[in-house]
Write an enzyme that holds these catalytic residues in place. Structure first.
Site, PDB file in Angstrom:
ATOM      1  N   THR A  39       0.836  -1.183  -0.009  1.00 23.20           N
ATOM      2  CA  THR A  39      -0.033   0.095  -0.086  1.00 23.20           C
ATOM      3  C   THR A  39       0.875   1.212  -0.009  1.00 23.20           C
ATOM      4  O   THR A  39       0.525   2.109  -0.596  1.00 23.20           O
ATOM      5  CB  THR A  39      -0.806  -0.031   1.152  1.00 23.20           C
ATOM      6  OG1 THR A  39      -1.863  -1.011   1.219  1.00 23.20           O
ATOM      7  CG2 THR A  39      -1.925   1.069   1.154  1.00 23.20           C
ATOM      8  N   HIS A  42       1.952   1.949  -3.334  1.00 26.30           N
ATOM      9  CA  HIS A  42       0.956   2.580  -4.224  1.00 26.30           C
ATOM     10  C   HIS A  42       0.842   3.935  -3.921  1.00 26.30           C
ATOM     11  O   HIS A  42       0.705   4.946  -4.776  1.00 26.30           O
ATOM     12  CB  HIS A  42      -0.619   1.866  -3.823  1.00 26.30           C
ATOM     13  CG  HIS A  42      -0.830   0.689  -4.562  1.00 26.30           C
ATOM     14  ND1 HIS A  42      -0.964   0.591  -5.855  1.00 26.30           N
ATOM     15  CD2 HIS A  42      -1.117  -0.523  -4.044  1.00 26.30           C
ATOM     16  CE1 HIS A  42      -1.383  -0.650  -6.078  1.00 26.30           C
ATOM     17  NE2 HIS A  42      -1.316  -1.398  -5.147  1.00 26.30           N
ATOM     18  N   HIS A  60       2.452   2.414   8.291  1.00 25.40           N
ATOM     19  CA  HIS A  60       1.188   1.859   9.417  1.00 25.40           C
ATOM     20  C   HIS A  60       1.422   0.622   9.899  1.00 25.40           C
ATOM     21  O   HIS A  60       0.645  -0.017  10.578  1.00 25.40           O
ATOM     22  CB  HIS A  60       0.075   1.969   8.493  1.00 25.40           C
ATOM     23  CG  HIS A  60      -0.005   1.210   7.233  1.00 25.40           C
ATOM     24  ND1 HIS A  60       0.268   1.369   5.997  1.00 25.40           N
ATOM     25  CD2 HIS A  60      -0.431  -0.205   7.138  1.00 25.40           C
ATOM     26  CE1 HIS A  60       0.135   0.669   5.365  1.00 25.40           C
ATOM     27  NE2 HIS A  60      -0.095  -0.623   5.970  1.00 25.40           N
ATOM     28  N   GLU A  61       2.727  -0.063   9.483  1.00 24.43           N
ATOM     29  CA  GLU A  61       2.961  -1.268  10.120  1.00 24.43           C
ATOM     30  C   GLU A  61       4.273  -0.925  11.235  1.00 24.43           C
ATOM     31  O   GLU A  61       5.194  -0.994  10.840  1.00 24.43           O
ATOM     32  CB  GLU A  61       3.548  -2.341   9.049  1.00 24.43           C
ATOM     33  CG  GLU A  61       2.501  -2.775   7.774  1.00 24.43           C
ATOM     34  CD  GLU A  61       3.123  -3.825   6.887  1.00 24.43           C
ATOM     35  OE1 GLU A  61       4.423  -3.960   7.182  1.00 24.43           O
ATOM     36  OE2 GLU A  61       2.432  -3.848   6.137  1.00 24.43           O
ATOM     37  N   CYS A 104     -15.643   1.122   8.200  1.00 23.51           N
ATOM     38  CA  CYS A 104     -16.447   2.287   8.293  1.00 23.51           C
ATOM     39  C   CYS A 104     -16.625   3.142   6.994  1.00 23.51           C
ATOM     40  O   CYS A 104     -15.645   3.187   6.247  1.00 23.51           O
ATOM     41  CB  CYS A 104     -15.755   3.397   9.353  1.00 23.51           C
ATOM     42  SG  CYS A 104     -16.366   5.165   9.320  1.00 23.51           S
TER      43      CYS A 104
END
Lengths: 341, 341
Positions: A39, A42, A60-61, A104
């Site tokens: 991601t 990307h 985010h990891e 969400c």
């Protein structure tokens, strides 16, 4: 402190800035490691420029320890080892009200829609923290998020012990799904075109199929006494793989589409009908997937060391992305404290 | 007796022949009515010539009474009203062993793979008989099979009371699915391009959408307070409908593909992923679907009279197929005793 920023034009830049104090509901995390993933690539390619406001600190990891607490935060102490489930939902949309907050309809994905962990100190709402056990190494802790993706995919498949599983694609996520499926009691074969990846997958104890030299359907039919596989995971992103995936599944078998397919793909609906198949979409994870991922890593069920190709300092983030792009690395971690000034 | 035969070249022929006595495990049914369906049209078009041995007596939606019993048959009496669940499975293939006999990997579909009910007297294995209540009219009894298809589709969707349902396609099967879904507690809207069919569907108390003059997605979002539909049934067979069907479903919504799509179709896998959708294949029925179908018809929950456009004698089978083809009829029944010699 140092921060790694996507600044457009396929470019990462290191920017020095002063850490901010956390607000009342936030904690400040001293980031230990941040893993780089598809991601992030990307984002770097500009594919997500509508969501990503430049300059953007991505990532985010991650794993880290708590460095400071906002005035309203309870239940956490300075020094606690943590990771982050980077989903910030609004709690009011139809999906949230139906109990599916992780998807969400107005989701803020932290690290894409807001600042991520490729920095020395990172402020996040305390609500997204997930506690890491003291026994889990922090480099392994940075794998919790991608392992949670795999756990979510396997849980969505409804896999039960003894079922036969085909994983199409032997990259990082494919390997994590194969490993997780095995831990859930599945018998797993991995389909992978690249000889190097096939060899790595075989080294982890999996059967492999080279779809260019073997007939996958024949292989699976032989393996399953003409029944077909119980579960097929499509992790390759290839249009051809999607088209043929349905022919690998048994009557009432399940196909989980894990890879991102940005354009519509042809699906063999005749086969879907004939065998009463189910095709399942799976996205991110829920809190229990994070908890299972931590258990799997802490018990060494996930071969973390085999998956971590290298660890580089924050200042080498751009070079690390280039290596990831080349396909020569499984997982590269960024040490967010190395070279700190 | 008279028999209606597919003889190739898009032709039905009436052939006179002598009835045979049933073998030990068979019963002979005096056929009352046989409904004509889309699958029969496919046979007539030659699409299924590999499976259908000419001359072929087709037909598999039927009702009748038992006329003679084979020597080994127990539990049935002459005169009992019956229909047939036209599935003859081998009981030994992987699908059968897994409990999914209705989609046996070597299924004999009676009326396609072997002789059907477009004849005055029909011999079938006693094992495929399904008892009809004395209170159910035999013309309505000929609808049990197509209603069982609809019941199976709705059961495969997992529909529960209060869910919102979109049915794409307002032909005979679409109407049966809409009606069945409503009986299962769903709130149903039907998408249909043809004004005549929309009017017929509206006459049964359903909301309808003309997709050429209204934005379906907006309509459904308004109807569901921006959530999307819980269940979407694709009954149109249209490639465009398949491509857009995913945009009508809520997070974790289910899309059941009912129509036959002989060639691969484009599916929006990005939407499947984003909303964690499930796409479900459904084929024929199981014994409990027949039992539910009989209950629905016997309680008048299914508007049988509104669905039966006409009843014609066996000698007019060819003309009846031509009317069905033109789209001007919902369901035409053949009276297999009218004009009998």
């Amino acid at each position: 402190m140092l921060t790694a920023n996507y600044v457009g034009n396929k470019t990462m830049s290191i920017i020095e800035t002063a850490p901010e104090a956390p607000s009342a509901e936030q904690v400040q995390i001293k980031v230990a490691f941040t893993g780089l993933c598809g991601t992030d690539l990307h984002v770097l390619h500009g594919d997500m420029d509508r969501r990503v406001h430049q300059p953007a600190i991505i990532g985010h990891e991650m794993s880290g320890t708590i460095a400071a607490l906002g005035s309203a935060v309870q239940g956490w102490d300075i020094g606690d080892p943590v990771t982050v489930m980077p989903l910030d939902w609004d709690g009011t949309c139809p999906a949230c009200r139906a109990g599916h907050q992780h998807v969400c309809q107005n989701l803020n994905f932290i690290g894409i829609d807001s600042a991520g962990s490729l920095q020395q100190f990172w402020n996040v709402p305390a609500s997204v923290l997930v506690r890491l056990p003291e026994t889990l190494r922090l480099d392994h802790g940075a794998l919790v998020e991608p392992v949670a993706v795999a756990v979510h995919d396997v849980r969505r498949s409804g896999l039960v012990r003894g079922e036969k599983v085909v994983v199409i694609g032997g990259g990082p996520i494919g390997v994590l799904i194969a490993t997780t499926a095995r831990e859930f009691g599945g018998e797993v074969v991995v389909v992978e075109v690249d000889a190097g990846r096939r060899s790595a997958v075989a080294g982890l104890g999996f059967d492999t199929i080279d779809p260019r030299s073997e007939d996958q359907v024949e292989w699976v039919n032989r393996w399953t006494a003409d029944a077909g596989a119980d579960v097929v995971f499509e992790v390759s992103g290839s249009a051809q793989a999607v088209l043929h995936a349905t022919s690998l599944a048994r009557v009432r078998g399940r196909l989980v589409v894990v890879a991102i397919h940005p354009t519509p793909r042809e699906i063999d609906l005749q086969r879907l009908f004939w065998r009463e198949l189910t095709i399942i979409g799976a996205r991110v994870y829920e809190r229990r997937d994070f908890e299972t991922a931590i258990e799997l890593l802490n018990s060494s069920a996930i071969p973390a060391d085999a998956l971590i190709t290298d660890v580089v300092p924050l200042t080498q983030t751009a070079e690390a992305f280039a290596r990831l792009e080349s396909g020569q690395a499984m997982k590269i971690l960024v040490d967010c404290q190395a070279g700190a000034r």
